[in-house]
Scaffold this motif. Structure first.
Motif, PDB file in Angstrom:
ATOM      1  N   MET B   1     -47.579  53.602 -54.203  1.00 25.84           N
ATOM      2  CA  MET B   1     -47.871  53.341 -52.782  1.00 25.84           C
ATOM      3  C   MET B   1     -47.704  54.605 -51.984  1.00 25.84           C
ATOM      4  SD  MET B   1     -44.148  52.060 -52.211  1.00 25.84           S
ATOM      5  CE  MET B   1     -42.999  53.324 -51.740  1.00 25.84           C
ATOM      6  N   LYS B   2     -48.743  54.972 -51.341  1.00 23.74           N
ATOM      7  CA  LYS B   2     -48.740  56.163 -50.499  1.00 23.74           C
ATOM      8  C   LYS B   2     -48.031  55.828 -49.196  1.00 23.74           C
ATOM      9  CE  LYS B   2     -51.010  60.262 -50.692  1.00 23.74           C
ATOM     10  NZ  LYS B   2     -51.505  60.937 -51.896  1.00 23.74           N
ATOM     11  N   ASN B   3     -46.990  56.548 -48.900  1.00 27.66           N
ATOM     12  CA  ASN B   3     -46.316  56.309 -47.633  1.00 27.66           C
ATOM     13  C   ASN B   3     -47.181  56.826 -46.499  1.00 27.66           C
ATOM     14  OD1 ASN B   3     -45.986  58.670 -48.916  1.00 27.66           O
ATOM     15  ND2 ASN B   3     -43.791  58.880 -48.548  1.00 27.66           N
ATOM     16  N   THR B   4     -47.508  55.945 -45.574  1.00 31.53           N
ATOM     17  CA  THR B   4     -48.344  56.346 -44.447  1.00 31.53           C
ATOM     18  C   THR B   4     -47.662  57.488 -43.713  1.00 31.53           C
ATOM     19  OG1 THR B   4     -47.276  54.581 -43.228  1.00 31.53           O
ATOM     20  CG2 THR B   4     -49.493  54.142 -44.041  1.00 31.53           C
ATOM     21  N   PRO B   5     -48.460  58.482 -43.318  1.00 32.53           N
ATOM     22  CA  PRO B   5     -47.872  59.637 -42.647  1.00 32.53           C
ATOM     23  C   PRO B   5     -47.185  59.198 -41.364  1.00 32.53           C
ATOM     24  CG  PRO B   5     -50.258  59.582 -42.374  1.00 32.53           C
ATOM     25  CD  PRO B   5     -49.907  58.536 -43.370  1.00 32.53           C
ATOM     26  N   VAL B   6     -46.071  59.825 -41.073  1.00 31.41           N
ATOM     27  CA  VAL B   6     -45.352  59.442 -39.868  1.00 31.41           C
ATOM     28  C   VAL B   6     -45.907  60.237 -38.690  1.00 31.41           C
ATOM     29  CG1 VAL B   6     -43.495  60.523 -41.190  1.00 31.41           C
ATOM     30  CG2 VAL B   6     -43.170  60.076 -38.771  1.00 31.41           C
ATOM     31  N   THR B   7     -46.496  59.477 -37.792  1.00 32.94           N
ATOM     32  CA  THR B   7     -47.154  60.070 -36.629  1.00 32.94           C
ATOM     33  C   THR B   7     -46.489  59.570 -35.353  1.00 32.94           C
ATOM     34  OG1 THR B   7     -48.704  58.255 -36.373  1.00 32.94           O
ATOM     35  CG2 THR B   7     -49.331  60.025 -37.868  1.00 32.94           C
ATOM     36  N   LEU B   8     -46.932  60.134 -34.252  1.00 34.01           N
ATOM     37  CA  LEU B   8     -46.410  59.654 -32.974  1.00 34.01           C
ATOM     38  C   LEU B   8     -46.697  58.170 -32.823  1.00 34.01           C
ATOM     39  CD1 LEU B   8     -47.277  62.452 -30.396  1.00 34.01           C
ATOM     40  CD2 LEU B   8     -45.131  62.010 -31.602  1.00 34.01           C
ATOM     41  N   LYS B   9     -47.888  57.787 -33.209  1.00 36.12           N
ATOM     42  CA  LYS B   9     -48.280  56.393 -33.067  1.00 36.12           C
ATOM     43  C   LYS B   9     -47.342  55.484 -33.850  1.00 36.12           C
ATOM     44  CE  LYS B   9     -52.666  55.070 -34.064  1.00 36.12           C
ATOM     45  NZ  LYS B   9     -53.677  54.362 -34.868  1.00 36.12           N
ATOM     46  N   ALA B  10     -47.028  55.885 -35.054  1.00 36.76           N
ATOM     47  CA  ALA B  10     -46.138  55.085 -35.892  1.00 36.76           C
ATOM     48  C   ALA B  10     -44.787  54.893 -35.205  1.00 36.76           C
ATOM     49  CB  ALA B  10     -45.950  55.776 -37.241  1.00 36.76           C
ATOM     50  N   ILE B  11     -44.250  55.979 -34.678  1.00 34.66           N
ATOM     51  CA  ILE B  11     -42.962  55.885 -33.989  1.00 34.66           C
ATOM     52  C   ILE B  11     -43.070  54.987 -32.773  1.00 34.66           C
ATOM     53  CG2 ILE B  11     -41.197  57.208 -32.781  1.00 34.66           C
ATOM     54  CD1 ILE B  11     -41.734  59.541 -34.505  1.00 34.66           C
ATOM     55  N   ALA B  12     -44.154  55.155 -32.035  1.00 33.59           N
ATOM     56  CA  ALA B  12     -44.349  54.367 -30.823  1.00 33.59           C
ATOM     57  C   ALA B  12     -44.405  52.876 -31.153  1.00 33.59           C
ATOM     58  CB  ALA B  12     -45.636  54.806 -30.130  1.00 33.59           C
ATOM     59  N   GLN B  13     -45.154  52.507 -32.137  1.00 31.98           N
ATOM     60  CA  GLN B  13     -45.272  51.101 -32.504  1.00 31.98           C
ATOM     61  C   GLN B  13     -43.926  50.536 -32.920  1.00 31.98           C
ATOM     62  OE1 GLN B  13     -48.364  51.308 -35.445  1.00 31.98           O
ATOM     63  NE2 GLN B  13     -49.996  50.954 -33.936  1.00 31.98           N
ATOM     64  N   GLU B  14     -43.249  51.297 -33.756  1.00 31.53           N
ATOM     65  CA  GLU B  14     -41.932  50.854 -34.231  1.00 31.53           C
ATOM     66  C   GLU B  14     -41.006  50.579 -33.051  1.00 31.53           C
ATOM     67  OE1 GLU B  14     -41.301  50.626 -37.448  1.00 31.53           O
ATOM     68  OE2 GLU B  14     -39.173  50.083 -37.308  1.00 31.53           O
ATOM     69  N   LEU B  15     -41.121  51.400 -32.025  1.00 32.32           N
ATOM     70  CA  LEU B  15     -40.217  51.286 -30.883  1.00 32.32           C
ATOM     71  C   LEU B  15     -40.807  50.447 -29.740  1.00 32.32           C
ATOM     72  CD1 LEU B  15     -38.099  52.916 -32.079  1.00 32.32           C
ATOM     73  CD2 LEU B  15     -38.580  54.810 -30.539  1.00 32.32           C
ATOM     74  N   ASN B  16     -42.037  50.018 -29.941  1.00 30.57           N
ATOM     75  CA  ASN B  16     -42.711  49.252 -28.901  1.00 30.57           C
ATOM     76  C   ASN B  16     -42.812  49.987 -27.575  1.00 30.57           C
ATOM     77  OD1 ASN B  16     -43.873  46.734 -29.540  1.00 30.57           O
ATOM     78  ND2 ASN B  16     -41.830  46.055 -30.201  1.00 30.57           N
ATOM     79  N   ILE B  17     -43.079  51.253 -27.663  1.00 27.98           N
ATOM     80  CA  ILE B  17     -43.335  52.008 -26.449  1.00 27.98           C
ATOM     81  C   ILE B  17     -44.634  52.763 -26.644  1.00 27.98           C
ATOM     82  CG2 ILE B  17     -40.915  52.258 -25.830  1.00 27.98           C
ATOM     83  CD1 ILE B  17     -40.896  54.940 -27.072  1.00 27.98           C
ATOM     84  N   SER B  18     -45.027  53.463 -25.611  1.00 24.91           N
ATOM     85  CA  SER B  18     -46.328  54.118 -25.740  1.00 24.91           C
ATOM     86  C   SER B  18     -46.201  55.460 -26.437  1.00 24.91           C
ATOM     87  CB  SER B  18     -46.957  54.310 -24.369  1.00 24.91           C
ATOM     88  OG  SER B  18     -46.594  55.574 -23.862  1.00 24.91           O
ATOM     89  N   LEU B  19     -47.295  55.796 -27.049  1.00 26.52           N
ATOM     90  CA  LEU B  19     -47.390  57.043 -27.773  1.00 26.52           C
ATOM     91  C   LEU B  19     -47.016  58.239 -26.904  1.00 26.52           C
ATOM     92  CD1 LEU B  19     -50.546  57.761 -29.895  1.00 26.52           C
ATOM     93  CD2 LEU B  19     -49.694  59.453 -28.309  1.00 26.52           C
ATOM     94  N   SER B  20     -47.464  58.244 -25.691  1.00 21.38           N
ATOM     95  CA  SER B  20     -47.215  59.428 -24.850  1.00 21.38           C
ATOM     96  C   SER B  20     -45.738  59.560 -24.505  1.00 21.38           C
ATOM     97  CB  SER B  20     -48.064  59.367 -23.577  1.00 21.38           C
ATOM     98  OG  SER B  20     -48.430  58.061 -23.261  1.00 21.38           O
ATOM     99  N   THR B  21     -45.060  58.445 -24.371  1.00 15.49           N
ATOM    100  CA  THR B  21     -43.625  58.544 -24.127  1.00 15.49           C
ATOM    101  C   THR B  21     -42.932  59.203 -25.311  1.00 15.49           C
ATOM    102  OG1 THR B  21     -43.678  56.561 -22.792  1.00 15.49           O
ATOM    103  CG2 THR B  21     -41.544  57.238 -23.641  1.00 15.49           C
ATOM    104  N   VAL B  22     -43.351  58.799 -26.485  1.00 15.94           N
ATOM    105  CA  VAL B  22     -42.775  59.414 -27.681  1.00 15.94           C
ATOM    106  C   VAL B  22     -43.044  60.914 -27.668  1.00 15.94           C
ATOM    107  CG1 VAL B  22     -42.827  59.494 -30.187  1.00 15.94           C
ATOM    108  CG2 VAL B  22     -43.088  57.306 -29.002  1.00 15.94           C
ATOM    109  N   SER B  23     -44.271  61.248 -27.384  1.00 16.34           N
ATOM    110  CA  SER B  23     -44.641  62.660 -27.334  1.00 16.34           C
ATOM    111  C   SER B  23     -43.761  63.412 -26.351  1.00 16.34           C
ATOM    112  CB  SER B  23     -46.119  62.785 -26.943  1.00 16.34           C
ATOM    113  OG  SER B  23     -46.436  64.124 -26.659  1.00 16.34           O
TER     114      SER B  23
END
Lengths: 343, 343
Positions: B1-23
């Motif tokens: 199983m290929k681990n999906t690359p960890v991106t801003l979007k991934a972090i944002a979804q996990e935290l239920n916040i927006s991508l730009s806030t993560v950025s």
DNA sequence: CTGTTAGCGCCTTCAG
DNA sequence: CTGAAGGCGCTAACAG
């Protein structure tokens, strides 16, 4: 006036066609009409269009780039290795991103991070001199990032590697010195935690034991690869009693300064002290006397290293079995170890 | 199983916040609440997030990367220079992309293209040995792409450069040989179209003329920087009559093999032939006798080169006046050119 | 303080 | 054979 960068969009607008058609034409896709293709190519050539690789890589999620981490490019051995790696990679359609750790553990870590950020698809690594823990490497293997270690590796890292049989090479070189009449053989080694150095020490000690010679601890000295330190350690070694009549050196980089200071001290090579070393750098042949040295198959090492990495890059399954490729070395005998009276 | 690359979007979804806030949080922008920032950082660290530099650069239209083009990294001079360039660039917040031309004109051209595709913001170039036309360089200057030439340059290229005064250095070295009693001085030069070699030849000839010595054409030989050729040309030179009693060499890379074959031939240095060379590589000091050589300020050259490039990168106006920085050299005198009887 | 939107330059479906 | 639309991962206004 800053000339706007020439992009696919620019070409498309100029030609009043869509961006995707331009893209297709430029990449030689078959489904483009001959005349529009020609027009696109003409304009692209005229505008000196070059695709933006960042964008291409981003779109593909694929960089076709491998990261190469070298201890230092000032060592001829590694710059020669880099050449063969670059060639092999190019042949396979890959680019190479090179970093040098300057023998520093810390720098090695930051280099790996930078290469990761640059989205290299795999790593080729020879460990830095000062690297004595391997979490940064293991982090790569844990993530299943393709990785091949070469030359300087470490035990316990779950990675493929391309190496030489350091023990055997040192064993042979030591036997060669013994065959040439050496009874008291010293060793100028690398830093104490450097595996390939330790393997060479072990091979040296095994050869001594095999021939009933005593391995005296005071005849084993460690060097850090700087010329100054090499000179100092050589002098220290020669001040031991009994003084050695034979010397094995872990690397030509240390052997050259050693030979220099031995000449200064009036110690004759090979009459007073026979010397053999490792790597067979071009300069070994230019020494007077010529320096006997273990030759490594640099070209082959570079190619094998890339080959093992490509195997991982092209693998279907995630968990490929680890491979260890052991390459053959050859003792290139020159005058520094040849004694008329013996053998 | 290929681990999906960890991106801003991934972090944002996990935290239920927006991508730009993560950025924003990750880049330390002030307008983020402390606890969300903390949460983001924690998760990012946990997931081992590394920003994708391709994406960052694309978004910024800025790579903060400079391309360095070296003739060959197997020359110690250039790998040492690379070290100082890398350090200076790093201090200024720039990364470096290194290519070696392997002394090939063609390779130089493709390297430049590759670096262009990689969107480097500027170039640092030392010309390859075989480069004898300069359209590929002029294409860069025409596009106003920041560019600094160093060490190996060519006349007529409208670019800033960092160089040494080759004429003066050769003049001095030649005078030094003359002062040490040489009457018939030969020159082992580089390829005929290599400017810095020709400048050294001119300096050598000027010194001869100044001291009323005849510059015999048969005492001026060209080498291609390979050891084999260096050996051959040295032998050829020594077979001339009158035989030289002094020798200037365009580079230590040629001087080392030359010294080797001279020793083989039983020609004593400096008694029969006094030698001086260029670059003062570390091995020059390790020769027996030590090789007199013109030392170049490598560190300074690297720093100056980067400094001039940064000036262009940060310039408001497009058309900055060209600068030429001439660095001081120093003749490091060793035994190879010192004769007791003379001077 | 946070989310939405548009865009960097290119590739790739999917329609037409 | 060609165009429109969405997306690669991230940044940068613009609203709220």
């Amino acid at each position: 006036m800053k000339n706007t960068p020439v992009t696919l969009k620019a070409i498309a607008q100029e030609l009043n066609i869509s961006l995707s058609t331009v893209s297709r034409a430029l990449r030689g896709m078959p489904e483009v009409r001959a005349d529009t293709r020609a027009a696109v190519h003409r304009l692209a050539a005229e505008l000196d269009y070059l695709p933006n690789q960042l964008a291409t890589s981003l779109a593909h999620s694929r960089t076709k780039t491998i990261g190469v981490l070298m201890p230092s490019l000032s060592y001829h051995f590694y710059s020669a290795l880099l050449n063969s790696i670059e060639e092999a990679a190019m042949q396979a359609g890959y680019s190479v991103l090179v970093c040098q750790a300057n023998e520093s553990h810390l720098r090695e870590i930051t280099n790996i991070q930078n290469l990761m950020r640059s989205q290299v698809e795999g790593f080729l690594i020879a460990l830095a001199r000062d690297t004595d823990s391997y979490e940064h490497i293991e982090r790569l293997t844990r993530k299943n990032i393709p990785l091949v270690l070469f030359d300087r590796y470490a035990e316990g890292i779950a990675a493929s590697k391309v190496v030489i049989d350091n023990h055997a090479a040192a064993f042979n070189a030591t036997e060669h010195l013994i065959a040439n009449g050496c009874q008291t053989i010293g060793f100028l080694a690398g830093p104490p935690h450097l595996l390939i150095s330790n393997q060479r020490v072990a091979g040296y000690q095994a050869a001594l034991a095999r021939h009933g010679l005593h391995a005296r601890p005071e005849h084993l000295l460690h060097c850090d690869f700087t010329p100054e330190n090499a000179v100092a350690q050589t002098l220290k070694l020669m001040s031991q009693r009994p003084a050695p009549d034979g010397l094995l050196v872990v690397s030509d980089r240390i052997a050259f300064p050693a030979m220099y200071v031995l000449r200064q001290e009036g110690i004759r090579i090979p009459e007073d002290l026979a010397i053999a070393s490792f790597n067979n750098e071009p300069y070994a042949a230019l020494q007077s006397p010529g320096l006997t040295s273990v030759s490594q198959p640099i070209q082959e090492m570079g190619f094998e290293t890339v080959r093992l990495l490509l195997k991982q890059l092209n693998a279907e399954s995630e968990q490929l079995p680890l491979e260890t490729k052991v390459l053959q070395t050859q003792l290139v005998v020159r005058e520094s170890s040849l004694r008329n009276g013996s053998n």
